[in-house]
Design an enzyme around this catalytic site. Sequence first.
Site, PDB file in Angstrom:
ATOM      1  N   HIS A 132       8.633  -2.633  -3.054  1.00 21.04           N
ATOM      2  CA  HIS A 132       7.743  -2.751  -3.156  1.00 21.04           C
ATOM      3  C   HIS A 132       7.412  -1.425  -1.958  1.00 21.04           C
ATOM      4  CE1 HIS A 132       3.412  -3.738  -2.904  1.00 21.04           C
ATOM      5  NE2 HIS A 132       2.958  -4.257  -3.884  1.00 21.04           N
ATOM      6  N   PRO A 133       5.974  -0.814  -2.542  1.00 21.24           N
ATOM      7  CA  PRO A 133       5.662   0.241  -1.414  1.00 21.24           C
ATOM      8  C   PRO A 133       5.763   0.204  -0.023  1.00 21.24           C
ATOM      9  CG  PRO A 133       5.272   0.329  -3.866  1.00 21.24           C
ATOM     10  CD  PRO A 133       5.490  -0.984  -4.015  1.00 21.24           C
ATOM     11  N   ARG A 134       4.906  -1.524   0.553  1.00 23.64           N
ATOM     12  CA  ARG A 134       4.527  -1.832   1.819  1.00 23.64           C
ATOM     13  C   ARG A 134       6.066  -2.159   2.696  1.00 23.64           C
ATOM     14  NH1 ARG A 134       0.281  -5.987   3.454  1.00 23.64           N
ATOM     15  NH2 ARG A 134       0.781  -5.467   5.416  1.00 23.64           N
ATOM     16  N   LYS A 135       6.855  -1.928   1.754  1.00 16.29           N
ATOM     17  CA  LYS A 135       8.295  -2.148   2.473  1.00 16.29           C
ATOM     18  C   LYS A 135       8.489  -0.972   3.439  1.00 16.29           C
ATOM     19  CE  LYS A 135       8.056  -6.525   1.294  1.00 16.29           C
ATOM     20  NZ  LYS A 135       6.574  -6.693   0.118  1.00 16.29           N
ATOM     21  N   SER A 136       9.632  -1.037   4.139  1.00 23.25           N
ATOM     22  CA  SER A 136      10.072  -0.561   4.835  1.00 23.25           C
ATOM     23  C   SER A 136      10.873   0.920   3.982  1.00 23.25           C
ATOM     24  CB  SER A 136      10.967  -0.796   5.962  1.00 23.25           C
ATOM     25  OG  SER A 136      10.245  -1.477   7.236  1.00 23.25           O
TER      26      SER A 136
END
Length: 381
Positions: free
Chosen positions: A180-184
């Site tokens: 997901h875009p919030r992941k590294s």
Amino acid sequence: MPEYREIPIALPSTGEEEWYAVRDSLMTGWLTQGPKVSAFEKAFAARHGVRYAVAASSCTTALHLILTALGIGPGDEVIVPAFTWVATSNVVIYCGATPVFADIHTDTFNVDAAEIAAKINKHTKAVIAVHLFGLCADIDSIKDVAHGIPVIEDAACAAGSYYNNRPAGSHGLAGAFSFHPRKSITTGEGGMITTDDKNLAETITVLRNHGASIAEEQRHVGQTPYLLPEFNMLGFNYRMTDLQGAVGLVQLSKLDAFIAERHKRAVLYENAFSDVRWLKTPSVSANCRHGWQSYVCYVDEGKAPMRRDELMRYLLSKGIHTRSGTHAVHMLGYYRDRFGFKPEHYSRAWDCQRYTMAIPLHNRMTTEDYEYVIRTIREIA
């Protein structure tokens, strides 16, 4: 005029390399799961020290595939942390099984092995250990109390994280990662399953593609591409696209650099807030390398100049976006209504939902951004 900066809680770090990778896939005409996904799986498995990696459409579907492949269903119980993203427990219900919550350590925010031990019974078929915010749970202690019950790593936040010098996703029977875009690292949406178990990997590979006996990319390059596959089990459409696989390959090549930068910035925060009595910065276990997917602090309202929510509202007025750490799942409406939970049933999880605060830490932030966040919080102090 006073300085003002707009600093999101997270932003994906993507650029021309990802753009060209997607362009290459578009030009080949192979957009669904194909050679780029296969290459991403092989590279991810090698990077995380496992024999097999199987891509999926999300970490949620990855977890669902693992539980389904293990045959978990009605009458079974799966132990999950009470403080986690709701998907960790939702996937248990998708299988018709019952999630059993275990409380957490408030210093690491990860599940307490002693709580797991107290919940195990003859119906327990798996334990899901979440590596929350990029810090690995105490897997050795969890495996000790599980006594052979499969331990699944919810490594949604933990790409590149380490426990006892081994990567997240290589300790339990299987691991599940999120992009997901919030992941590294990100592929937009997307997930990955890691395991050393050949039979499990093969079953999951079939399940993610409707239960087809052979994957489309294999069928199309074989001698009889005109023949449809057999379907011998009920599966799902949980595939990753080759567009995502192409982006994932590029992002994976940047993972170590991303985490190194996040670590440097986490140390900066740690030093800057060491004398702020009401703000407890994250704990890091000595045997772990934190992946720093999020930088989650604890607000001591007994010492703070304002309540946690008021603090978050004030920071937003200054352009600094924050979030509470994650959910005390037992107090979400669906779980509260279905199971009759009360806050005190998992008091540490409930405490952390109310008093944790994630502040911006990501690979699109500049030195000036970090200085602004630090200065703004210290001015409150």
